[in-house]
Design a protein around this motif. Sequence first.
Motif, PDB file in Angstrom:
ATOM      1  N   GLU A  90       0.797  -0.958   0.066  1.00 52.64           N
ATOM      2  CA  GLU A  90      -0.409  -0.475   0.219  1.00 52.64           C
ATOM      3  C   GLU A  90       1.190   1.227   0.169  1.00 52.64           C
ATOM      4  O   GLU A  90       0.626   2.479  -0.600  1.00 52.64           O
ATOM      5  CB  GLU A  90      -1.018  -0.111   1.500  1.00 52.64           C
ATOM      6  N   GLN A  91       2.237   1.109   1.011  1.00 54.98           N
ATOM      7  CA  GLN A  91       2.576   2.307   0.917  1.00 54.98           C
ATOM      8  C   GLN A  91       3.410   2.556  -0.368  1.00 54.98           C
ATOM      9  O   GLN A  91       3.841   3.608  -1.113  1.00 54.98           O
ATOM     10  CB  GLN A  91       3.703   2.658   1.477  1.00 54.98           C
ATOM     11  N   LEU A  92       3.779   1.271  -0.903  1.00 54.59           N
ATOM     12  CA  LEU A  92       4.752   1.677  -2.045  1.00 54.59           C
ATOM     13  C   LEU A  92       3.401   1.889  -3.585  1.00 54.59           C
ATOM     14  O   LEU A  92       3.974   2.995  -4.524  1.00 54.59           O
ATOM     15  CB  LEU A  92       5.417   0.169  -2.654  1.00 54.59           C
ATOM     16  N   LEU A  93       2.491   1.791  -3.670  1.00 56.98           N
ATOM     17  CA  LEU A  93       1.044   2.162  -4.712  1.00 56.98           C
ATOM     18  C   LEU A  93       1.406   3.231  -4.442  1.00 56.98           C
ATOM     19  O   LEU A  93       1.294   4.145  -5.301  1.00 56.98           O
ATOM     20  CB  LEU A  93       0.241   1.160  -3.915  1.00 56.98           C
ATOM     21  N   VAL A  94       1.185   4.294  -2.763  1.00 54.45           N
ATOM     22  CA  VAL A  94       1.037   5.380  -2.752  1.00 54.45           C
ATOM     23  C   VAL A  94       2.383   6.409  -3.330  1.00 54.45           C
ATOM     24  O   VAL A  94       2.390   7.549  -4.138  1.00 54.45           O
ATOM     25  CB  VAL A  94       0.326   6.099  -1.594  1.00 54.45           C
ATOM     26  N   LEU A  95       3.628   5.404  -3.031  1.00 53.66           N
ATOM     27  CA  LEU A  95       4.626   6.539  -3.679  1.00 53.66           C
ATOM     28  C   LEU A  95       4.790   6.429  -4.840  1.00 53.66           C
ATOM     29  O   LEU A  95       5.498   7.863  -5.965  1.00 53.66           O
ATOM     30  CB  LEU A  95       6.030   6.200  -3.634  1.00 53.66           C
ATOM     31  N   ARG A  96       4.557   5.092  -5.886  1.00 54.35           N
ATOM     32  CA  ARG A  96       4.557   4.747  -7.081  1.00 54.35           C
ATOM     33  C   ARG A  96       3.517   6.536  -7.814  1.00 54.35           C
ATOM     34  O   ARG A  96       3.423   7.003  -8.997  1.00 54.35           O
ATOM     35  CB  ARG A  96       4.560   3.872  -7.739  1.00 54.35           C
TER      36      ARG A  96
END
Length: 696
Positions: free
Chosen positions: A408-414
């Motif tokens: 979920e964090q990675l999705l937001v960063l992307r």
Amino acid sequence: MEILSPAGSPDSLIAAVRSGADAVYLGGSAFSARAAAKNFDDDALRQAVEYCHARGVKVYLALNTLLRQEELPAALELAEYACSLAVDALIVQDPGLIALLRERAPGLKLNASTQMSITNPAGARLLAKNGFARVVLARELSLSQIREIKDGTKDTPIEIESFVHGALCMSVSGQCYFSSVLGSRSGNRGMCAQPCRLPFSVPGGTGHDLSLKDLSMIARISELENAGVTSAKIEGRMKRPEYVAAATAACRYSADGRSIPPELTENLSAVFSRSGFTTGYPDGKFGREMFGIRSREDVTGATKDVFGQLHALYKDELPRVPVRLELMVRAGQPVTLSAADDGGHRAEALGECPEPALSRPIDEERCRTQLQKTGGTPFFAQEVQCEIEPGLSLPISMLNRLRREVLEQLLVLRSQRKPVPFTRLTIPAAEPHQPAKLPRLRASFRREEDVPELAKQCELVYLPVNVPEKQFAELLSRGFPMAASLPRGIFGSENRLKERLEALKKIGVRDVWAGTLGAAGLALESGMKVHGGFSLNAMNTSALEWLSRQGLCDTELSFELTLAQAAAVGGDLPRGLVVYGRQPLMLCRNCPGKNGSQSCADCGGNAWLTDRRGVRFPVMCDGDASEVLNSVPLYLADRMREVRGQDFGVLRFTVENSVEIEEIFRNYLGLRAVENTKRDKEQQPFTRGLYYRGIE
């Protein structure tokens, strides 16, 4: 090969992304060539861009309508907002907007809309010179003509985008005025009423002789790629999500070199087609087999079962983003899971400290198996590394939670991108243009024998570039100010036209009429003096400034402007208006007559199209295409005093005989009494065009 899908609504966007699209194109709250689509307001647009970027999908925003002067500030506001979202490109048509964006956002990628009518290499080179990243080619090109454009731009970085599936307009995009002239709804401004789908007939036709089948080159995407196409574009921002999913999934199969499942092909045809599909344009084969309508059988094929099967294509997330996971389990330290993608993004999640194992300690194989379960997310575990000290235990629920949190964090960063720099600059006030002298006349003819002696009083006299040189030379010797007109339809004939221009230069013809950017680019490369035509669609001051920078001497303004709007266009470039003639309503690569019983030899370049009320529209050949003309001529001889701010007026003669041409010239040259002119026009049907009623 990029698969580019339409997103006319948020649901269609999700369908496209989950079905395998590499990029989507969509419209904002205004200035989109599909105004009737649901489109995206500012908040929905932000969410759409973040959703796509998080999943590695590009977003191209269509800001591709023609703009009047007063609309430019709002269009720039939308472009600035798009830059703040870091959209991957803007799809544009209006020359004025292009000029303003180049000053305010030089780092913004621009894709030339298919509305810019690019059909030849010179047009693509002109756009490349102006910094365009990509050109969306006209739908009417053959594979060999696409290759010609690719080869003709090999020394430039410009990419080629071409349609692979979807509806075909009868007219070359950007060259259709049917909806605006007949109903004030301009296709160039996203308001097309699609009159071409109504009954129109040629002798021996089917009665729907302006309606083409849909294109489908899905099974032959590799041929488009071999021709130089970078992006395969699916038409359909007005269609439902199930259609988008079916077309996208089928293209994905084809582009990846896999066989398309037969049931998917059948469902795509069922959800939308017009008597089947055609590959006539890519194959360079025209005729009746390309024509088709939306029949009752086409409509009834789209059953609930079909829609249900197609909905299943995008019910779940598509695991398309590779991720590397690293798990660290050490005694006395919180369990750590990190995730990284290929774009340099990295996220980390912490759990509790592991406990000593009482029975079976946690091992690497078990952890890897659990961490690879990325279902329901757009990620797939490309690599999983585990560093685990022996004799420790942790609950599987902790691994699941850490995996969920880190992805979920990675999705937001992307989803976050740096904005494209945009400098706010005011648009200079458009000072009304002041002609240096009273408007002069120019006249356009189809044949040498149509040119009357009175035409010597014109500023320029246009004949088609394909008229033999001896006829140009004869008229020059008699004192006519001759110029050549290039066809708006240039399909594979660039080299031949270049030779014609060189031949005309040798006998003293230096002036050329150009109605498209492709024609203008060709004439400029040939060292000619270029006079822009109405079909360059110049509607605002910035557009004229952009055309001037390209090297044009002057231009006709769009006849979709009212007289008052035309008078308000500023700038220094000399300009004029078409003030007489049957206005071209369509530029057709596949002539409507080919759906009838007449051969081209029988037609002789002069055919008629009849609507359901019995009104007849002339159809005439124009280079590599044909023109559908209005049923009645535009006439302003008795209103010329109301034509303000123009340097010249243009008389376009097409179907008139020599007697009619002589009389019309006399009317415009003021050689007849105004009351006689009015009486004549009461007896002969005519139109004022859009010069008083305007367009939406």
